[in-house]
Design a protein around this motif. Structure first.
Motif, PDB file in Angstrom:
ATOM      1  N   ALA A 135      53.762  40.303  41.915  1.00 42.56           N
ATOM      2  CA  ALA A 135      53.058  39.418  40.881  1.00 42.56           C
ATOM      3  C   ALA A 135      51.848  39.356  41.483  1.00 42.56           C
ATOM      4  O   ALA A 135      50.654  39.139  40.803  1.00 42.56           O
ATOM      5  N   MET A 136      51.618  39.272  42.967  1.00 40.50           N
ATOM      6  CA  MET A 136      50.124  39.129  43.459  1.00 40.50           C
ATOM      7  C   MET A 136      49.457  40.339  43.070  1.00 40.50           C
ATOM      8  O   MET A 136      48.322  40.467  42.668  1.00 40.50           O
ATOM      9  N   ALA A 137      49.941  41.621  43.163  1.00 41.44           N
ATOM     10  CA  ALA A 137      49.233  42.907  42.700  1.00 41.44           C
ATOM     11  C   ALA A 137      48.941  42.919  41.314  1.00 41.44           C
ATOM     12  O   ALA A 137      47.777  43.246  40.988  1.00 41.44           O
ATOM     13  N   ARG A 138      49.579  42.295  40.578  1.00 44.00           N
ATOM     14  CA  ARG A 138      49.324  42.407  39.023  1.00 44.00           C
ATOM     15  C   ARG A 138      48.239  41.271  38.704  1.00 44.00           C
ATOM     16  O   ARG A 138      47.319  41.562  37.980  1.00 44.00           O
ATOM     17  N   THR A 139      48.281  40.292  39.317  1.00 46.36           N
ATOM     18  CA  THR A 139      47.345  39.255  38.982  1.00 46.36           C
ATOM     19  C   THR A 139      46.154  39.271  39.511  1.00 46.36           C
ATOM     20  O   THR A 139      45.021  38.747  39.287  1.00 46.36           O
ATOM     21  N   VAL A 140      45.939  40.265  40.509  1.00 42.20           N
ATOM     22  CA  VAL A 140      44.637  40.657  40.898  1.00 42.20           C
ATOM     23  C   VAL A 140      44.149  42.109  40.428  1.00 42.20           C
ATOM     24  O   VAL A 140      42.906  42.191  40.083  1.00 42.20           O
ATOM     25  N   GLY A 141      44.999  43.089  40.328  1.00 43.02           N
ATOM     26  CA  GLY A 141      44.482  44.228  39.845  1.00 43.02           C
ATOM     27  C   GLY A 141      44.252  44.271  38.190  1.00 43.02           C
ATOM     28  O   GLY A 141      43.275  45.101  37.956  1.00 43.02           O
ATOM     29  N   VAL A 142      45.235  43.623  37.308  1.00 38.19           N
ATOM     30  CA  VAL A 142      44.670  43.669  36.148  1.00 38.19           C
ATOM     31  C   VAL A 142      43.461  42.884  35.811  1.00 38.19           C
ATOM     32  O   VAL A 142      42.665  43.407  34.837  1.00 38.19           O
ATOM     33  N   PRO A 143      42.863  41.792  36.349  1.00 35.47           N
ATOM     34  CA  PRO A 143      41.702  41.310  35.980  1.00 35.47           C
ATOM     35  C   PRO A 143      40.721  42.097  36.376  1.00 35.47           C
ATOM     36  O   PRO A 143      39.456  42.508  35.797  1.00 35.47           O
ATOM     37  N   ALA A 144      40.658  42.785  37.674  1.00 33.57           N
ATOM     38  CA  ALA A 144      39.527  43.705  37.970  1.00 33.57           C
ATOM     39  C   ALA A 144      39.585  44.933  36.913  1.00 33.57           C
ATOM     40  O   ALA A 144      38.605  45.275  36.849  1.00 33.57           O
TER      41      ALA A 144
ATOM     42  N   PRO B  45      48.725  48.600  39.345  1.00 37.45           N
ATOM     43  CA  PRO B  45      48.543  47.881  37.870  1.00 37.45           C
ATOM     44  C   PRO B  45      47.025  47.787  37.485  1.00 37.45           C
ATOM     45  O   PRO B  45      47.108  48.324  36.393  1.00 37.45           O
ATOM     46  N   ALA B  46      45.951  48.030  38.162  1.00 44.92           N
ATOM     47  CA  ALA B  46      44.745  48.261  37.599  1.00 44.92           C
ATOM     48  C   ALA B  46      44.813  49.549  36.979  1.00 44.92           C
ATOM     49  O   ALA B  46      44.146  50.044  36.224  1.00 44.92           O
ATOM     50  N   ALA B  47      45.127  50.991  37.761  1.00 49.43           N
ATOM     51  CA  ALA B  47      45.019  52.153  37.338  1.00 49.43           C
ATOM     52  C   ALA B  47      46.094  52.334  36.132  1.00 49.43           C
ATOM     53  O   ALA B  47      45.635  53.133  35.087  1.00 49.43           O
ATOM     54  N   GLU B  48      47.062  51.715  36.072  1.00 48.14           N
ATOM     55  CA  GLU B  48      48.013  51.704  35.042  1.00 48.14           C
ATOM     56  C   GLU B  48      47.302  51.173  33.550  1.00 48.14           C
ATOM     57  O   GLU B  48      47.277  52.185  32.460  1.00 48.14           O
ATOM     58  N   LEU B  49      46.443  49.983  33.761  1.00 53.09           N
ATOM     59  CA  LEU B  49      46.035  49.592  32.563  1.00 53.09           C
ATOM     60  C   LEU B  49      44.787  50.409  32.348  1.00 53.09           C
ATOM     61  O   LEU B  49      44.695  50.556  30.867  1.00 53.09           O
ATOM     62  N   LEU B  50      43.902  50.808  33.067  1.00 54.27           N
ATOM     63  CA  LEU B  50      42.832  51.387  32.848  1.00 54.27           C
ATOM     64  C   LEU B  50      43.046  52.861  32.248  1.00 54.27           C
ATOM     65  O   LEU B  50      42.409  53.417  31.060  1.00 54.27           O
ATOM     66  N   ALA B  51      44.205  53.329  32.508  1.00 59.02           N
ATOM     67  CA  ALA B  51      44.615  54.969  32.251  1.00 59.02           C
ATOM     68  C   ALA B  51      45.321  55.025  30.983  1.00 59.02           C
ATOM     69  O   ALA B  51      45.359  55.824  30.210  1.00 59.02           O
ATOM     70  N   SER B  52      45.891  53.574  30.578  1.00 59.12           N
ATOM     71  CA  SER B  52      46.693  53.717  29.322  1.00 59.12           C
ATOM     72  C   SER B  52      46.118  52.766  28.014  1.00 59.12           C
ATOM     73  O   SER B  52      46.572  52.946  26.891  1.00 59.12           O
ATOM     74  N   VAL B  53      44.636  52.686  28.253  1.00 55.22           N
ATOM     75  CA  VAL B  53      44.107  51.785  27.153  1.00 55.22           C
ATOM     76  C   VAL B  53      44.117  52.655  25.909  1.00 55.22           C
ATOM     77  O   VAL B  53      44.278  51.927  24.899  1.00 55.22           O
TER      78      VAL B  53
END
Length: 1059
Positions: free
Chosen positions: A1003-1012, A587-595
């Motif tokens: 949900a755990m991965a998303r709520t940790v990865g997205v804030p990071a 989820p962290a990679a997806e958010l950063l790459a798609s900004v």
């Protein structure tokens, strides 16, 4: 001169305390008495020495000659390396040379041997058919090391105000023999047994690290004292019992024994992957797969650490400087360290200097990180003498000579190596001034130390090979000479190599590790080299057999294709480096790459006139295993995968130098080395982990470098900080005073997935979750500080309902130390209640408490699990429930599994719960987990805890179609000084896992990865101006971050009620 039957014995010159001899007069007498026809020895010439434990006349009395001149000798023996001028031409030498690993400091000695056309045998390389070294002094080091420490321990306790029997013990070298020293220890033990030890220093717990010869020698001395050995898992209980005894039995003033605990690597590290158990071979080959736990599970309960285990820099440290400093702040029991291995600055980081026999200790003060030569002051004493066996020179020489004299028979008479038995041939590094075939790798390794892959050609152009790959080799590289085969493959294929790292196991039990940067002129050639190395690491065994000693572990990295080949290039777009390819990464990679492709209204992170859209970024995902990183980025645009071992500082530095921001999703133990490199390159860093002391040390350095290190940017910690600070600051802006702060958080199965008696599933290690349920807790409730003992945690659970989520029947358990959050949020002075809790579905804790009382969480080795014959799960359950009926068979098999009714009856009979309903739930859980089944328990399980964890891992894991859930709920009560009514402010986050296109995001991965990822975006846009280490507790972080979380669909439900 070789094979002339004349043997010389060198005068040891390496240290004034070195009094050992390779052969005693008695050995010489036997060799000479045998005559040339029997022993191969005609004469023995001994260089005179006034320090040697055996006097010159003793050698003369048995027929030896005493002379400085050894020129007639064909074979010359020593213990340590001689001075270079003592090497004569065309002779054979035998001593501990420390050259076969191409150690730089000893290469002049090897050069001298070769230039003099001499022959060199190394005692360290003489191994038996079982692969074990035949010539060593390990047990004597252990014996002397413990006696010397006991001698100093008596002085230290006296300085602390306690007289103990240890004070009468002398140092090892003060006794005429080992027997005399043991007699003195026995006398100390008798005094302890009759007069006892002061309770102020009890229980005295000796922790022996390692179980080899050194440890056995130290334990041999320890066992002369009245003692009890305990398992590592029992240490907290031993210390607690002693404290309770002192508190409840004030008339008892003494303790009459000491405690010992032997720990090995399985006790002080644990796998990073929570689904895996400790594997010794895997740890030696891949220590980076493990986290350290010695400072948490062992060190807090130790009085003395006796370090007997060999260590290399690639292994995890037992105890870092920061860890001992933190332990000291919390009231450490540690009095001292006897570091018999003498790994300076190694496994015990603060042992940073050798000591000597004449000055055997130093005092380290962890409170101010200072070192002292006296006993007067705070801290702990440390002993690190590197020539301990010489303190028992007589006995150690006798032991050594008993074995060496058998080899001298062959060595003294052999004119050619071919005349020697195989074990002596393998121990020959050089013969007649030429390296033997087994050691031809040494000059190649030496050249690699000094030769870089980039070489200047005659015309000034670079001669660097075009393609490079990093290869990691681990196994018996040197003792089984596999390194030769690996280097032959590289050179035969026309490639070249540079040795990046080389660490050699110091015993046949330990594997060696090397990293080679292999280069070739074309990619096909490089692939062929890698394929050949892979074949070497994974040979086919047509006969079905497998030689474990020849096992070689190989890791070929696609490192060059992603980083090395781009050294002279540049990355076109701003880049973010994500370290770690676990669940949180995606989820962290997806958010950063798609900004850059998001709706322009969704991600404006500046307000008003400064509003600007976020540009497009490149995301680099780095993992130890390239395949893991490639799986993460599959289908993600603007992302690429690289292989990276973060413990390779050169590779890590190279990666960090090419990006703007680093996001570390690795375990906290890696963050120090990452932060160091980020500061060096002036790159910002984001982590989701708590700030510990090791990270705090980088605050000023980062601040000075203009670098921001944003920590605790996940869920808990992370979103919980941001929610809390927003609520608190909003209340303060309105002149309100925080009367109460309560926070509840839990990672749970979604209601549909809560389909078992515990209503819980594991996305991480059951072992960790069970241990977390044994943690003590502290909180403040209406002004009173409440402490909950870890053993009572499950019994303290309370039912809980959130009015806005009435469908969830929950309960909460206090979560560790809540008081620190009062200070962190600035509300300690105003809030009378500060409470943080862990959420579970209702009924979870009463079942877990009952299982604990039945013994399912007992970590001690169970007698029924020690033997070759394995019991079934049902038979072991029967044992735990103390069933004496006919169900139990001597063979460890149950004829019929225990039914639910029988289990309920046993649970009630033992008083593990008060209500039959709880016993029924527990019985249903036992049967659901299969703890009643008739299949055999695997050999990997040695305790009830192991058995329970195994079954929970198997039966309580998420299926591919099941979802998890994260629930975070804050409540604060706000009072107003102007008479306005008290308000109750609530904020709730509820997030479910998702499955899209067959790909599940928890949900755990998303709520940790997205804030990071949001933290990285804020740094990329210079939104965060504060430098140094920070948390998301400041408005410049949490205000935009909460807005961005909402834009990502992670919504907070907020509500204010008037009380």
């Amino acid at each position: 001169m070789l094979g002339n039957g004349i043997v010389g014995i060198l005068s040891e010159s390496s240290n004034i305390w070195e009094r050992r001899a390779p052969l005693t007069p008695a050995h010489c007498a036997r060799l000479l008495h045998g005559g040339k026809g029997k022993s191969g020895v005609n004469r023995i010439i001994v260089q005179p020495s006034t320090r040697r434990i055996y006097h010159d006349f003793q050698y003369e009395d048995v027929g030896c000659e005493v002379s400085d001149d050894l020129s007639e000798c064909g074979l010359i023996l020593g213990v340590k390396q001689p001075k270079l001028e003592m090497i004569l031409p065309d002779r054979a030498y035998a001593f501990f040379s420390h050259t076969h690993k191409a150690q730089k400091e000893n290469m002049p000695l090897l050069d001298k041997i070769i230039s003099q056309r001499a022959t060199l045998y190394d005692y360290e390389l003489i191994v038996g058919d079982n692969g074990k070294r035949l010539l060593a002094f390990g047990k004597f080091a252990g014996r002397a090391g413990l006696i010397d420490f006991l001698h100093e321990l008596g002085k230290r306790y006296l300085n602390l105000g306690y007289s103990t029997p240890f004070l009468s013990l002398g140092a090892s070298h003060t006794y005429p023999s080992l027997a005399a020293a043991k007699a003195a220890v026995i006398a100390v033990g008798e005094e302890i047994a009759t007069q006892g030890l002061p309770l102020g220093v009890s229980p005295i717990v000796f922790v022996f690290v390692g179980a080899g010869n050194v440890s056995q020698g130290a334990q041999e001395i320890f066992k002369l004292l009245p003692h009890t050995f305990v398992d590592a898992s029992m240490l907290p209980e031993i210390v607690k019992q002693a404290g309770d005894l002192a508190h409840h039995s004030p008339l008892r003033k003494r303790d009459f024994k000491v405690y010992g605990c032997v720990v090995t690597s399985q006790d002080f590290v644990e796998p990073k992957d929570p689904t895996k158990t400790f594997d010794k071979v895997d740890y030696y080959a891949h220590p980076d797969h493990y986290n350290p736990v010695f400072h948490e599970r062992i060190a807090p309960y130790a009085s003395i650490i006796v370090n007997c285990m060999y260590w290399e820099s690639r292994f995890l440290r037992l105890l870092t400087t920061k860890q001992i400093q933190e332990l000291a702040k919390n009231g450490s029991r540690l009095v001292g360290v006897s570091d018999i291995t003498c790994d300076i600055g190694g496994s015990i980081e603060f042992v940073n200097q050798l000591t000597t026999i004449e000055k055997p200790f130093f005092r380290y003060n962890p409170f101010d990180d200072s070192y002292h030569d006296d006993m007067d002051g705070d801290g702990l004493i440390c002993l690190a003498i590197d020539i301990l066996p010489t303190e028992f020179s007589r006995e150690s020489s006798q032991h050594f000579g008993d074995i060496l004299s058998q080899f001298v028979v062959n060595l003294a008479s052999a004119k050619n190596m071919t005349e020697l038995p195989p074990h002596l041939q393998r121990a020959c590094i050089a013969h007649g001034g030429v390296l033997t075939s087994l050691y031809e790798y040494i000059p190649r390794m030496r050249n690699s130390f000094t030769t870089d892959l980039i070489m200047e050609t005659g015309d000034g152009s670079s001669g660097k090979r075009k393609y490079s790959t990093l290869v990691s080799l681990s196994g018996h590289l040197f003792d089984q000479f596999l390194i030769n085969e690996a280097l032959d493959i590289v050179e035969a294929a026309g490639g070249s190599f540079r040795l990046v790292k080389c660490e050699v196991g110091q015993s046949t039990d330990l594997m060696s590790y090397s990293e080679l940067e292999i280069s070739a002129d074309d990619i096909t050639n490089l692939d062929q080299i890698c394929a050949a190395l892979t074949l070497l690491a994974n040979p086919s065994h047509k006969d079905g057999g497998f030689d474990k000693d020849k096992e070689l572990s190989l890791k070929v990295s696609k490192f060059s294709e992603s980083i090395v080949s781009e050294r002279n290039g540049s990355i076109r777009r701003p880049a973010v480096l994500i370290l770690g390819a676990g669940r949180v990464c995606q989820p962290a990679a997806e958010l950063l790459a798609s900004v850059g492709s998001l709706d322009s209204n969704s991600f404006k992170i500046f307000e008003g006139a400064d509003a600007q859209e976020v540009k497009e970024f490149e995301v680099v995902v780095a993992s130890l295993y390239l395949k893991d990183a490639e799986e993460i980025i599959e289908g993600i645009r603007n992302a690429r995968a690289v292989q990276l071992d973060v413990m390779n500082e050169e590779s890590l530095s190279l990666c960090i130098s090419q990006v703007e921001v680093v996001v570390s999703l690795l375990p906290p133990s890696f963050h120090g080395i990452i932060a160091k490199s980020c500061i060096e390159h002036k790159k910002h860093l984001v982590t989701a982990s708590y700030i510990d002391n090791s990270m705090s040390a980088y605050h000023e350095k980062a601040k000075h470098a203009g670098v921001t290190i944003l920590c605790e940017m996940g869920l808990d910690p992370g979103i919980d900080h941001m929610m809390a600070m927003q609520m608190i600051n909003q209340a303060h802006v309105k002149k309100g005073k925080i009367k109460s702060f309560t926070s509840y958080c839990g990672g749970l199965p979604s209601p549909a997935a809560a389909n078992n008696p515990l209503a819980y599933k594991f996305s991480w290690s059951p072992a960790g979750a069970i241990r977390a349920g044994r943690n003590s807790a502290t909180y403040k409730y209406f002004g009173e500080t409440i402490d909950v003992d870890g053993n009572d945690l499950y019994d303290s659970a309370v039912s809980f309902r959130i009015p806005d989520l009435p469908a969830f029947a929950l309960e909460y358990l206090p979560n560790r130390d809540s008081l620190v959050y009062g200070d962190l949020y600035g509300i300690s002075a105003e809030a009378s209640t500060i409470f943080r809790a862990t959420l579970r579905y209702e009924g979870f804790s009463e079942i877990m408490a009952c299982l604990g009382k039945l013994g399912f969480f007992d970590t001690t080795v169970h007698p029924k699990l020690e033997g070759v014959h394995r019991p079934t799960f049902g038979a072991f359950l029967n044992e735990l429930l103390n069933n004496k009926s006919a169900y139990f068979l001597d063979s460890g098999k149950l004829q019929v599994p225990l039914d639910e009714h029988e289990i309920v009856k046993r649970v009630m009979m033992f008083g593990c719960c008060r209500e039959a309903a709880t016993a029924t739930k527990t019985a249903k859980t036992i049967r659901f987990l299969g703890l009643h089944d008739c299949e055999e328990i695997p050999k990997a399980c040695s305790s009830a805890f192991d058995v329970t964890c195994l079954r929970m891992q198997e039966r309580l894991s998420y299926s591919s179609q099941e979802q998890d859930m994260v629930l975070l709920h804050h409540e604060i009560q706000v009072e107003y000084p102007d008479g306005r009514p008290t308000e109750n402010h609530k904020a709730t986050l509820l997030e479910f896992g998702t499955t899209e296109n067959g790909k599940t995001t928890t949900a755990m991965a998303r709520t940790v990865g997205v804030p990071a990822a949001i933290g990285a975006l804020l740094l990329l846009q210079n939104k965060i101006q504060t430098k140094g280490l920070i948390r998301p507790t400041e408005p410049e972080v949490y205000v935009p971050a909460l807005q961005m979380l909402e834009a990502c669909g992670i919504m907070l439900l907020e509500k204010i009620e008037t009380l």
